[in-house]
Design a protein around this motif. Structure first.
Motif, PDB file in Angstrom:
ATOM      1  N   ALA A 101      27.131  -5.218   1.052  1.00 58.36           N
ATOM      2  CA  ALA A 101      26.981  -6.077  -0.447  1.00 58.36           C
ATOM      3  C   ALA A 101      28.399  -5.807  -1.224  1.00 58.36           C
ATOM      4  CB  ALA A 101      25.951  -5.399  -1.048  1.00 58.36           C
ATOM      5  N   GLU A 102      28.914  -4.409  -0.952  1.00 53.60           N
ATOM      6  CA  GLU A 102      29.970  -4.324  -1.544  1.00 53.60           C
ATOM      7  C   GLU A 102      31.240  -5.027  -0.839  1.00 53.60           C
ATOM      8  OE1 GLU A 102      33.014  -0.503  -2.742  1.00 53.60           O
ATOM      9  OE2 GLU A 102      30.891  -0.319  -2.739  1.00 53.60           O
ATOM     10  N   SER A 106      28.749  -9.333  -3.401  1.00 51.82           N
ATOM     11  CA  SER A 106      27.602  -9.498  -4.129  1.00 51.82           C
ATOM     12  C   SER A 106      27.352  -8.379  -4.944  1.00 51.82           C
ATOM     13  CB  SER A 106      26.279  -9.804  -3.127  1.00 51.82           C
ATOM     14  OG  SER A 106      26.162  -8.847  -2.255  1.00 51.82           O
ATOM     15  N   ARG A 107      27.502  -6.896  -4.537  1.00 51.73           N
ATOM     16  CA  ARG A 107      27.097  -5.881  -5.494  1.00 51.73           C
ATOM     17  C   ARG A 107      27.976  -5.997  -6.843  1.00 51.73           C
ATOM     18  NH1 ARG A 107      29.665  -1.035  -6.013  1.00 51.73           N
ATOM     19  NH2 ARG A 107      27.931   0.920  -6.821  1.00 51.73           N
ATOM     20  N   GLN A 108      29.179  -6.140  -6.705  1.00 50.47           N
ATOM     21  CA  GLN A 108      30.026  -6.271  -7.963  1.00 50.47           C
ATOM     22  C   GLN A 108      29.498  -7.347  -8.795  1.00 50.47           C
ATOM     23  OE1 GLN A 108      30.912  -5.865  -4.824  1.00 50.47           O
ATOM     24  NE2 GLN A 108      33.053  -5.203  -4.539  1.00 50.47           N
ATOM     25  N   TRP A 109      29.082  -8.498  -8.196  1.00 51.63           N
ATOM     26  CA  TRP A 109      28.736  -9.653  -9.144  1.00 51.63           C
ATOM     27  C   TRP A 109      27.185  -9.438  -9.688  1.00 51.63           C
ATOM     28  CZ3 TRP A 109      30.452 -13.604 -11.555  1.00 51.63           C
ATOM     29  CH2 TRP A 109      29.365 -14.666 -12.339  1.00 51.63           C
ATOM     30  N   ARG A 110      26.330  -8.621  -8.829  1.00 50.45           N
ATOM     31  CA  ARG A 110      25.150  -8.264  -9.532  1.00 50.45           C
ATOM     32  C   ARG A 110      25.326  -7.250 -10.723  1.00 50.45           C
ATOM     33  NH1 ARG A 110      23.291  -6.817  -5.169  1.00 50.45           N
ATOM     34  NH2 ARG A 110      23.483  -4.744  -5.095  1.00 50.45           N
ATOM     35  N   LEU A 111      26.001  -6.215 -10.330  1.00 52.38           N
ATOM     36  CA  LEU A 111      26.098  -4.997 -11.477  1.00 52.38           C
ATOM     37  C   LEU A 111      27.067  -5.524 -12.520  1.00 52.38           C
ATOM     38  CD1 LEU A 111      26.624  -2.056  -8.850  1.00 52.38           C
ATOM     39  CD2 LEU A 111      24.410  -3.243 -10.030  1.00 52.38           C
ATOM     40  N   ARG A 112      27.875  -6.278 -12.594  1.00 54.39           N
ATOM     41  CA  ARG A 112      28.727  -6.904 -13.631  1.00 54.39           C
ATOM     42  C   ARG A 112      29.471  -5.580 -14.198  1.00 54.39           C
ATOM     43  NH1 ARG A 112      25.762 -10.907 -12.112  1.00 54.39           N
ATOM     44  NH2 ARG A 112      25.696 -12.712 -13.334  1.00 54.39           N
TER      45      ARG A 112
END
Length: 224
Positions: A101-102, A106-112
């Protein structure tokens, strides 16, 4: 043929330089300073650009392809194909050693979260089964894969340049990791080989966990 090989070599070299530049801490921090709203999408855009820029590389490779200089046959062909398949299986088996995810963004986009802090501080050190034997499993497996294939001039050129890039790129990547994780990563580098697994140069799961805890605690303290 010579002009096609030169064009292929120059393009691939430029591709590698751009890839390393965009992955650097300096470039990320510049983007964080000037375009903080872009940071949650940085990794995803980085991956997308890397894929799109492979298309001209593929075209140049096809233009430069020619007669085989090296072709495995008989039992050596079976051996090299088996090695290549083993490398592909290795890629699949290493997926659990990475945060996909990192890696994908996708993880970065999800956590903002990147707009509020240094993007390099989002990651944690994770030393899975492969990382206990070699510091860069994907680079090692890629080297196995590319050098087990038949070679024409274009393939040989790309294989040599890719090998040089893995050597130099791994050093640049480790400079970032040392800056981020400090002494724990230095100890890890002293105990585990970089690109080629070596007998006796492994660490146990317990030792890997100790280094993870030391590195991630140091990273938390450093970013506090």
């Amino acid at each position: 043929m010579t002009a096609s090989l030169i064009a292929l070599g120059l393009y691939f070299t430029g591709y590698c330089l751009l890839h390393s530049l965009l992955a650097s801490r300096r470039c990320k921090r510049w983007c964080l300073q000037h375009w903080p709203a872009l940071m949650p999408a940085y990794r995803g855009l980085y991956n997308l650009l890397a894929v799109l820029l492979l298309l001209p590389l593929l075209w140049l490779y096809l233009q430069a392809s020619g007669p085989l200089l090296l072709q495995w046959s008989g039992w050596t062909g079976w051996l090299m194909n088996g090695i290549a398949v083993a490398a592909l299986v290795g890629f699949f088996s290493t997926s659990g050693d990475y945060s996909m995810a990192e890696f994908s963004g996708s993880r970065q986009w999800r956590l903002r979260h990147f707009g509020a802090r240094d993007p390099d501080q989002q990651a944690v050190l994770k030393l899975g089964r492969w990382h206990r034997r070699v510091r860069h499993p994907w680079y090692f497996l890629a080297l196995v894969l590319i050098w087990s294939r038949p070679m024409d001039a274009a393939q040989l050129l790309l294989s040599v340049l890719a090998t040089l890039y893995f050597v130099v790129g791994s050093r640049l990547e480790e400079r970032k990791l040392i800056a981020q994780f400090g002494e724990a990563y230095r100890q890890y580098c002293r105990q585990v080989p970089g690109l080629i697994p070596l007998p006796g140069r492994t660490i146990s799961a317990t030792r890997a966990q100790e280094l993870e805890q030391q590195a991630n605690q140091s990273d938390v303290n450093g970013s506090a």
